[in-house]
Design an enzyme around this catalytic site. Structure first.
Site, short mmCIF file in Angstrom:
data_model
loop_
_atom_site.label_atom_id
_atom_site.label_comp_id
_atom_site.label_asym_id
_atom_site.label_seq_id
_atom_site.Cartn_x
_atom_site.Cartn_y
_atom_site.Cartn_z
N LYS A 1 14.29 5.24 52.40
CA LYS A 1 13.18 4.86 51.61
C LYS A 1 13.41 4.72 49.47
CE LYS A 1 9.14 4.79 53.09
NZ LYS A 1 8.30 4.30 54.65
N ASP B 1 6.17 -1.27 51.54
CA ASP B 1 5.42 0.59 52.09
C ASP B 1 4.30 0.69 51.81
OD1 ASP B 1 5.61 3.36 54.27
OD2 ASP B 1 5.16 3.86 52.34
P1 NAD Z 1 -1.42 0.29 52.95
O1 NAD Z 1 -1.54 0.88 50.96
O2 NAD Z 1 -1.19 -1.16 53.41
O3 NAD Z 1 -2.89 0.84 52.65
C1 NAD Z 1 -2.93 2.12 53.12
C2 NAD Z 1 -4.65 2.97 53.52
O4 NAD Z 1 -4.60 4.05 53.55
C3 NAD Z 1 -5.40 2.23 52.80
O5 NAD Z 1 -6.74 1.87 53.52
C4 NAD Z 1 -5.96 3.34 51.39
O6 NAD Z 1 -7.22 4.04 51.18
C5 NAD Z 1 -5.52 4.56 52.89
N1 NAD Z 1 -5.86 5.78 52.02
C6 NAD Z 1 -5.13 6.13 51.07
N2 NAD Z 1 -5.00 8.23 50.91
C7 NAD Z 1 -6.22 7.89 51.58
C8 NAD Z 1 -6.87 9.28 51.91
N3 NAD Z 1 -6.23 9.93 51.06
N4 NAD Z 1 -7.83 9.20 52.75
C9 NAD Z 1 -8.08 8.37 53.60
N5 NAD Z 1 -7.21 7.35 53.11
C10 NAD Z 1 -6.39 7.35 52.33
O7 NAD Z 1 -0.25 1.47 53.70
P2 NAD Z 1 -0.04 0.70 55.00
O8 NAD Z 1 1.64 -0.29 54.72
O9 NAD Z 1 -1.14 -0.02 55.86
O10 NAD Z 1 0.47 2.37 54.93
C11 NAD Z 1 0.28 2.97 55.65
C12 NAD Z 1 1.17 4.44 56.36
O11 NAD Z 1 1.89 3.32 58.23
C13 NAD Z 1 1.84 5.04 55.58
O12 NAD Z 1 2.44 6.41 55.69
C14 NAD Z 1 2.92 3.82 55.82
O13 NAD Z 1 4.16 4.60 55.38
C15 NAD Z 1 3.01 3.29 57.25
N6 NAD Z 1 3.59 2.64 57.47
C16 NAD Z 1 3.86 1.30 56.94
C17 NAD Z 1 4.57 -0.17 57.70
C18 NAD Z 1 4.62 -1.17 56.79
O14 NAD Z 1 4.10 -2.14 57.34
N7 NAD Z 1 3.76 -1.56 55.66
C19 NAD Z 1 5.69 0.13 58.56
C20 NAD Z 1 5.48 1.37 59.25
C21 NAD Z 1 4.81 2.49 58.54
#
Ligand code: NAD
Length: 446
Positions: free
Chosen positions: A136, A176
């Site tokens: 990561k 991510d």
């Molecule tokens: P993103 O940046 O697209 O979205 C993040 C979201 O979380 C946004 O809506 C933001 O407003 C919200 N957020 C941030 N801080 C917050 C808080 N304190 N309270 C409430 N909401 C909050 O990110 P993403 O890619 O959707 O990733 C989200 C999660 O999924 C992360 O844990 C990431 O590691 C995990 N993930 C992502 C992927 C991927 O393919 N993008 C794959 C596996 C896991």
């Protein structure tokens, strides 16, 4: 996909349920706590020790990362100032193949957080049986405070700095939190310029015209839905009547909501970093997705009630899906949850204490290492397609994704029944066993 690591041969006899001296997880460079990301990861690994049999002598390879690189990322800002940002790339394990895991841009990124996220990637890739280790990366920055040019300079300089470690056969980053296909395009271009050859396989989650895969953008949310559907069948939970609440409405949260809504579920509450919105009859997901991209996020949605931050966690619903950051589902919040099921779309959203409270309350938790593995699975498809320069249709991608996610879910479900453990411990038993079997078979050099 790699076949092998037969789970039938998994030794299940009991060992003392503590980390052995050789596996002493104390590291001089971080100080984890019971609820911090690396502390959470360690507690999850420790829960698996009694099920590892002779493989437990290798546990130290899971309780410390293989390598962790900290880099300075200096960039010239548009106003002429020189700003410095702290960046990381952690390769937690390379036992089963090249490192694989996303890159996060966020002001709260720390070495400890990146280590835990890399550890979860190791377990996830093994639990889904992808031929990857776990890695990561991240930069401690608020990307929303940068101009597009500054963001590009930051991305390119960070890529150059971690160029020591990454490569299509070594370690393959992906998107991510706060990183997307454009950032991956800049990373691919920078790496390619540095090595003197276009190297599309160095990152996944790229734009489709640069060797990206169809279906990658929606893969994580789609995968969350596939395993959620399987879990619902086994719990007799009718998705057409289910009420779903989501924290996080970015890439993963918004697509997950779209998939569950398409299956007939009502999305009753959504929280993002700006606030939360609620409607018992269901929110209009397409309209919410458009609003969420504007300043103020989901709070700009017309036709729902605003919720106070902690009210969100007590909302009446059947399925709660954390899809934002780690550590959000705390012990205090776990006590107030009304959902029957928690599906961890985010990485590490539930603290170990909260996990126990949910278990005692009979709330089923589908853990991150299975629930959100759809993204890395389609990243694996992208990597394979880049190597063969032969691209699959979106239908093929989605069908193969369903097959892999459903197959992995069934193995976790069966292991949970066999060992009478939570779905998380079952997924960790499968993942840790595969990693440690690989480690034991490779042996130590010299
Ligand atoms: P993103 O940046 O697209 O979205 C993040 C979201 O979380 C946004 O809506 C933001 O407003 C919200 N957020 C941030 N801080 C917050 C808080 N304190 N309270 C409430 N909401 C909050 O990110 P993403 O890619 O959707 O990733 C989200 C999660 O999924 C992360 O844990 C990431 O590691 C995990 N993930 C992502 C992927 C991927 O393919 N993008 C794959 C596996 C896991």
């Amino acid at each position: 996909m790699r076949v092998g690591g037969s789970l039938r041969s998994t030794p299940t006899h009991r060992c003392p349920p503590t980390m052995s001296d050789a596996a002493n997880p104390t590291l001089s460079y971080i100080t984890p706590t019971a609820t911090s990301p690396w502390g959470t990861y360690l507690a999850q690994v420790e829960a698996v020790l009694p099920y590892l049999g002779p493989l437990s002598r290798w546990i130290g390879t899971l309780t410390r990362p293989k390598r962790a690189l900290i880099v300075d990322v200096p960039i010239e800002m548009d106003d002429g100032r020189i700003a410095h940002y702290e960046g990381y790339r952690v390769q937690h394990s390379l036992s089963r193949g090249p490192g694989k895991g996303g890159v996060r841009f966020h002001p709260d990124v720390t070495l400890e957080e990146v280590m835990a996220l890399a550890g979860w990637m190791t377990i996830k890739n093994a639990a889904v049986n992808l031929p990857f280790g776990g890695a990561k990366g991240g930069v401690r920055v608020d990307p929303k405070a940068l101009s597009r040019k500054e963001l590009e300079r930051l991305t390119r300089r960070y890529t150059s700095e971690i160029g020591l470690l990454i490569g299509p056969q070594r370690d393959i980053p992906a998107p991510d939190v706060n990183t997307d296909a454009q950032i991956m395009a800049w990373m691919m271009d920078t790496y390619s310029a540095n090595v003197g050859a276009t190297t599309t396989g160095v990152v996944t989650g790229k734009p489709v015209m640069l060797g990206g895969s169809l279906g990658r953008v929606k893969a994580t949310g789609r995968g969350v839905y596939f395993v959620g559907r399987e879990l619902a069948k086994r719990l007799d939970l009718d998705l057409t009547k289910a009420r779903v609440a989501l924290q996080g409405f970015g890439n993963v949260g918004s697509v997950t909501a779209e998939m569950f809504a398409a299956a007939g579920a009502k999305i009753v509450a959504v929280q993002d970093q700006y606030g939360a919105v609620y409607h018992p009859a269901g929110l209009d997901v397409a309209r919410l997705a458009a609003v969420a991209k504007q300043p103020g996020g989901v709070t700009g949605y017309q036709g729902g009630e605003p919720l106070a931050p902690d009210e969100f966690w007590t909302i009446d619903c059947d399925i709660l899906i954390p899809a934002a950051l780690e550590g959000q589902l705390t012990a205090a919040r776990a006590r107030g949850i009304k959902a029957r099921v928690v599906i961890e779309a985010a990485n590490g959203p539930t603290t170990p204490e909260a996990d126990l409270i949910l278990r005692d309350r009979g709330i089923v938790v589908l853990p991150d290492v299975i629930a959100n593995a759809g993204g890395v699975t389609v990243s694996y498809f992208e990597w394979v397609q880049d190597f063969s320069s032969f691209f699959w249709t979106e239908d093929e991608i989605n069908q193969r994704l369903d097959q892999i996610m459903t197959g992995a879910f069934v193995q976790v479900w069966d292991a949970h029944l066999l060992h009478r453990v939570s779905l998380r411990t079952a997924a960790f038993i499968i993942g840790c066993t595969r990693v440690l079997q690989a480690r034991a078979e490779r042996g130590l050099y010299p």
